[in-house]
Scaffold this active site. Sequence first.
Site, short mmCIF file in Angstrom:
data_model
loop_
_atom_site.label_atom_id
_atom_site.label_comp_id
_atom_site.label_asym_id
_atom_site.label_seq_id
_atom_site.Cartn_x
_atom_site.Cartn_y
_atom_site.Cartn_z
N LYS A 128 0.85 -1.18 0.00
CA LYS A 128 0.00 0.00 0.00
C LYS A 128 0.89 1.23 0.00
O LYS A 128 2.00 1.13 0.51
CB LYS A 128 -0.96 0.04 1.19
CG LYS A 128 -0.41 -0.30 2.58
CD LYS A 128 0.72 0.43 3.19
CE LYS A 128 0.66 1.88 3.50
NZ LYS A 128 1.91 2.35 4.17
N TYR B 257 -4.50 4.28 6.24
CA TYR B 257 -5.05 3.32 7.22
C TYR B 257 -6.39 3.82 7.78
O TYR B 257 -7.29 3.02 8.03
CB TYR B 257 -4.06 3.09 8.36
CG TYR B 257 -2.89 2.21 7.97
CD1 TYR B 257 -3.03 0.84 7.87
CD2 TYR B 257 -1.65 2.77 7.70
CE1 TYR B 257 -1.97 0.03 7.51
CE2 TYR B 257 -0.57 1.97 7.33
CZ TYR B 257 -0.74 0.60 7.23
OH TYR B 257 0.30 -0.20 6.86
P1 NAD Z 1 12.49 1.20 2.54
O1 NAD Z 1 13.07 2.52 2.16
O2 NAD Z 1 12.95 0.58 3.81
O3 NAD Z 1 12.73 0.14 1.38
C1 NAD Z 1 12.51 0.44 0.03
C2 NAD Z 1 13.33 -0.49 -0.84
O4 NAD Z 1 13.15 -0.10 -2.20
C3 NAD Z 1 14.82 -0.41 -0.55
O5 NAD Z 1 15.36 -1.71 -0.57
C4 NAD Z 1 15.38 0.41 -1.70
O6 NAD Z 1 16.70 0.05 -2.04
C5 NAD Z 1 14.43 0.03 -2.83
N1 NAD Z 1 14.37 1.03 -3.88
C6 NAD Z 1 14.28 0.76 -5.17
N2 NAD Z 1 14.28 1.88 -5.90
C7 NAD Z 1 14.37 2.91 -5.03
C8 NAD Z 1 14.41 4.32 -5.21
N3 NAD Z 1 14.34 4.90 -6.41
N4 NAD Z 1 14.49 5.08 -4.10
C9 NAD Z 1 14.54 4.53 -2.87
N5 NAD Z 1 14.51 3.17 -2.66
C10 NAD Z 1 14.43 2.38 -3.74
O7 NAD Z 1 10.91 1.39 2.55
P2 NAD Z 1 9.86 0.44 3.24
O8 NAD Z 1 9.52 0.96 4.58
O9 NAD Z 1 10.29 -0.97 3.12
O10 NAD Z 1 8.56 0.71 2.32
C11 NAD Z 1 8.41 0.08 1.06
C12 NAD Z 1 6.91 -0.02 0.70
O11 NAD Z 1 6.27 -0.80 1.69
C13 NAD Z 1 6.16 1.30 0.66
O12 NAD Z 1 5.24 1.30 -0.38
C14 NAD Z 1 5.45 1.38 2.00
O13 NAD Z 1 4.25 2.12 1.95
C15 NAD Z 1 5.17 -0.08 2.24
N6 NAD Z 1 5.08 -0.42 3.68
C16 NAD Z 1 4.02 -1.10 4.11
C17 NAD Z 1 3.90 -1.43 5.44
C18 NAD Z 1 2.73 -2.24 5.92
O14 NAD Z 1 2.57 -2.39 7.13
N7 NAD Z 1 1.92 -2.79 5.04
C19 NAD Z 1 4.87 -1.04 6.33
C20 NAD Z 1 5.99 -0.35 5.87
C21 NAD Z 1 6.08 -0.04 4.53
#
Ligand code: NAD
Length: 372
Positions: A138, A223
């Site tokens: 999401k 949410y």
């Molecule tokens: P994060 O920054 O920790 O991870 C993102 C990943 O994407 C990294 O591994 C990064 O290297 C990669 N990536 C690829 N291209 C990129 C770019 N151009 N810029 C930056 N990073 C890039 O983020 P996250 O917290 O893991 O969030 C990722 C997704 O998951 C988001 O869409 C967020 O909304 C979602 N999320 C959902 C929940 C949930 O509870 N459902 C919780 C946290 C995050």
Amino acid sequence: MNSRRHFLHKLSASLIALPAFSGRELNEIQLLNEKAYEGPVLRVAILGLGSYGTRVADAMKTCTRAKLVGAVSGTPSKIKDWQTKYGIPEKNCYNYENFDQIKNNPDIDAVYIITPNSLHAPFAIRTAKAGKHVICEKPMALNAKEGMTMIAACKAANVKLLVGYRVHFEPKTLEIIRMRNEGELGKVMFFQGLCGFRIGDPSQWRLNKALAGGGSMMDIGIYAINGSRYLVGEEPVWVTAQETKTDPVKFKEGVDETITFQLGFPSGVIASCLSTYSMNNLDRFYLNCEKGWAEMQPSTGYGPIKARTNKGELTHTHVTHQTVQMDEMSDIILGGKQPLVPVDGEEGLKDLKIIDAIFMAVKTGKKESLSL
Ligand code: NAD
């Protein structure tokens, strides 16, 4: 059912009555259950190996109906780490350039996209074109228009599109929905959803409009939108919204810091919600009904979720949300199961249409109508 499975079945049932198992005993029961399971397993590759991707991968270790088998990343060192940590074979690893070759890999059924928001749609479309089922985090996309292109691509490729709405499988959430559906709470009158946290590092992608598509609303306010829909049990028909910004340097143009918004439902129920990146300890849902009420706080965090109603505290055992989500998604994709609260592309699209309307209402200052 053979006698061993019968024993395990009884043992699982007894868990409800005997919540006093130790962590070690629970792990042993889980292992026995895993061995007993003989049905189909969804083989998943995770794309985007960041913090949430890692959380999902860890949680999948205890899945019975889903298995992490592949990894996709732009960073070779992360792939190596994941291969070691999760036992992923080289032939199931891809980078963003050779990713489309996944279509020739018969050992992967689905790709779970866990990247910054702006990459959800392009990778979902590539995944669909490769003939793999899509699971996407999401918010499903940056806006409704983009969400519709994802739905169309998945339909054209005859693959499923699911969104990582993990709390749609959370036991206390489902119990409140059951109570409402069975009339135990009476007619729903009002919902309040408060979602937010103080965001740190100003250079992170969550504060970059191009990568995030907005600010707090895309990330955490969603949410409250989603929660209002599954707890009220109707689809909203109008929205009003107001934005406040105390730090225009950190929260640039198009990156919302705080938005309060109201959703109107056909029955006359109003949802009053807050989405913010500048206040902590906001993770609360409250549902007021004619015969009772339900309160959840925390309501959507990783848990344990706490919930009580006018009848008392809900005591359902905490489950790791992502483990249950992936097992359930396996049943949806491989077995055609219909979950009580949907997690498909249409569900993701509804939230995006509401977010589009909230941003519009902030601009116009007017009540915007919704047609979901
Ligand atoms: P994060 O920054 O920790 O991870 C993102 C990943 O994407 C990294 O591994 C990064 O290297 C990669 N990536 C690829 N291209 C990129 C770019 N151009 N810029 C930056 N990073 C890039 O983020 P996250 O917290 O893991 O969030 C990722 C997704 O998951 C988001 O869409 C967020 O909304 C979602 N999320 C959902 C929940 C949930 O509870 N459902 C919780 C946290 C995050």
